[in-house]
Design a protein around this motif. Sequence first.
Motif, PDB file in Angstrom:
ATOM      1  N   LYS A   7      -2.213  -2.384 -11.072  1.00 56.90           N
ATOM      2  CA  LYS A   7      -2.690  -1.021 -11.275  1.00 56.90           C
ATOM      3  C   LYS A   7      -1.733  -0.067 -10.562  1.00 56.90           C
ATOM      4  O   LYS A   7      -1.174  -0.431  -9.529  1.00 56.90           O
ATOM      5  CB  LYS A   7      -4.075  -0.957 -10.617  1.00 56.90           C
ATOM      6  CG  LYS A   7      -4.937   0.190 -10.973  1.00 56.90           C
ATOM      7  CD  LYS A   7      -6.328  -0.090 -10.420  1.00 56.90           C
ATOM      8  CE  LYS A   7      -6.861   1.144  -9.756  1.00 56.90           C
ATOM      9  NZ  LYS A   7      -8.178   0.935  -9.141  1.00 56.90           N
ATOM     10  N   ILE A   8      -1.577   1.140 -11.113  1.00 58.61           N
ATOM     11  CA  ILE A   8      -0.718   2.127 -10.448  1.00 58.61           C
ATOM     12  C   ILE A   8      -1.517   2.820  -9.351  1.00 58.61           C
ATOM     13  O   ILE A   8      -2.579   3.399  -9.621  1.00 58.61           O
ATOM     14  CB  ILE A   8      -0.211   3.193 -11.443  1.00 58.61           C
ATOM     15  CG1 ILE A   8       0.486   2.548 -12.640  1.00 58.61           C
ATOM     16  CG2 ILE A   8       0.668   4.223 -10.723  1.00 58.61           C
ATOM     17  CD1 ILE A   8       1.969   2.381 -12.527  1.00 58.61           C
ATOM     18  N   TYR A   9      -1.012   2.739  -8.133  1.00 54.53           N
ATOM     19  CA  TYR A   9      -1.617   3.435  -6.995  1.00 54.53           C
ATOM     20  C   TYR A   9      -0.667   4.525  -6.522  1.00 54.53           C
ATOM     21  O   TYR A   9       0.541   4.436  -6.723  1.00 54.53           O
ATOM     22  CB  TYR A   9      -1.861   2.461  -5.837  1.00 54.53           C
ATOM     23  CG  TYR A   9      -2.912   1.417  -6.119  1.00 54.53           C
ATOM     24  CD1 TYR A   9      -4.260   1.680  -5.895  1.00 54.53           C
ATOM     25  CD2 TYR A   9      -2.558   0.167  -6.606  1.00 54.53           C
ATOM     26  CE1 TYR A   9      -5.228   0.718  -6.143  1.00 54.53           C
ATOM     27  CE2 TYR A   9      -3.522  -0.800  -6.867  1.00 54.53           C
ATOM     28  CZ  TYR A   9      -4.854  -0.516  -6.628  1.00 54.53           C
ATOM     29  OH  TYR A   9      -5.808  -1.464  -6.873  1.00 54.53           O
ATOM     30  N   HIS A  10      -1.273   5.519  -5.859  1.00 55.46           N
ATOM     31  CA  HIS A  10      -0.477   6.597  -5.277  1.00 55.46           C
ATOM     32  C   HIS A  10      -0.676   6.578  -3.773  1.00 55.46           C
ATOM     33  O   HIS A  10      -1.812   6.448  -3.308  1.00 55.46           O
ATOM     34  CB  HIS A  10      -0.894   7.943  -5.870  1.00 55.46           C
ATOM     35  CG  HIS A  10      -0.668   8.001  -7.343  1.00 55.46           C
ATOM     36  ND1 HIS A  10      -1.603   7.514  -8.245  1.00 55.46           N
ATOM     37  CD2 HIS A  10       0.388   8.420  -8.061  1.00 55.46           C
ATOM     38  CE1 HIS A  10      -1.107   7.648  -9.471  1.00 55.46           C
ATOM     39  NE2 HIS A  10       0.094   8.199  -9.388  1.00 55.46           N
ATOM     40  N   GLY A  11       0.424   6.711  -3.060  1.00 60.29           N
ATOM     41  CA  GLY A  11       0.336   6.651  -1.607  1.00 60.29           C
ATOM     42  C   GLY A  11       1.080   7.799  -0.957  1.00 60.29           C
ATOM     43  O   GLY A  11       1.899   8.474  -1.590  1.00 60.29           O
ATOM     44  N   SER A  12       0.793   8.019   0.323  1.00 59.55           N
ATOM     45  CA  SER A  12       1.462   9.087   1.063  1.00 59.55           C
ATOM     46  C   SER A  12       1.369   8.817   2.557  1.00 59.55           C
ATOM     47  O   SER A  12       0.577   7.988   3.002  1.00 59.55           O
ATOM     48  CB  SER A  12       0.819  10.441   0.742  1.00 59.55           C
ATOM     49  OG  SER A  12      -0.547  10.417   1.116  1.00 59.55           O
ATOM     50  N   CYS A  13       2.178   9.559   3.304  1.00 56.59           N
ATOM     51  CA  CYS A  13       2.051   9.529   4.763  1.00 56.59           C
ATOM     52  C   CYS A  13       0.887  10.459   5.145  1.00 56.59           C
ATOM     53  O   CYS A  13       0.204  10.985   4.272  1.00 56.59           O
ATOM     54  CB  CYS A  13       3.364   9.972   5.415  1.00 56.59           C
ATOM     55  SG  CYS A  13       3.831  11.662   4.997  1.00 56.59           S
ATOM     56  N   HIS A  14       0.675  10.686   6.423  1.00 55.70           N
ATOM     57  CA  HIS A  14      -0.483  11.501   6.818  1.00 55.70           C
ATOM     58  C   HIS A  14      -0.313  12.970   6.455  1.00 55.70           C
ATOM     59  O   HIS A  14      -1.237  13.618   5.971  1.00 55.70           O
ATOM     60  CB  HIS A  14      -0.753  11.366   8.322  1.00 55.70           C
ATOM     61  CG  HIS A  14      -2.029  12.007   8.737  1.00 55.70           C
ATOM     62  ND1 HIS A  14      -2.091  13.249   9.316  1.00 55.70           N
ATOM     63  CD2 HIS A  14      -3.304  11.580   8.613  1.00 55.70           C
ATOM     64  CE1 HIS A  14      -3.357  13.549   9.542  1.00 55.70           C
ATOM     65  NE2 HIS A  14      -4.114  12.555   9.120  1.00 55.70           N
ATOM     66  N   CYS A  15       0.885  13.520   6.661  1.00 55.17           N
ATOM     67  CA  CYS A  15       1.085  14.962   6.404  1.00 55.17           C
ATOM     68  C   CYS A  15       1.368  15.243   4.938  1.00 55.17           C
ATOM     69  O   CYS A  15       1.355  16.399   4.516  1.00 55.17           O
ATOM     70  CB  CYS A  15       2.198  15.507   7.288  1.00 55.17           C
ATOM     71  SG  CYS A  15       3.859  15.014   6.796  1.00 55.17           S
TER      72      CYS A  15
END
Length: 149
Positions: free
Chosen positions: A3-11
């Motif tokens: 599945k395609i997931y989206h991620g990021s750092c905290h800011c």
Amino acid sequence: MKKIYHGSCHCGAIRFSANLDLAPEGQRSEPARPGIWWNSTFRCNCSSCLKTRFWKVFATPEDFTLLSGDDMLTEYRFGSRMIRHVFCKRCGVHPFASADFEIMGGRFYAINIVCLDDASGEELANAPIIYEDGRHDAWDQAPELTSYL
Ligand SMILES: [Zn+2]
């Protein structure tokens, strides 16, 4: 299932997407490459993973896209310096690492699962986990204690 997931750092400066399989056994897609690395998520007690609470799932370069924040990445290498650990310069979160190991089929990303913004609690709770005793360089063995990892 992949599945395609989206991620990021905290800011939010660093954003990425990745096509990953977090599903438990019995619901999993065909692994991307041969070897256990492509069949589970991993938690490790080595000096780096333990201190950064890194919980990884591997992705091939085809399954990983850095969407933004290339200029906000800072890199850290240690030991053999073969793994590129990246951190956000602003918030310090460690969203992924990358390396190129022949045994793992070439270039790959190790994504920190907890940085995935659209993975549900249920998906995280049900993800298969292989524990690695990195502290004793016994990567193919689980440490004696795993509950704190
Ligand atoms: Zn950040």
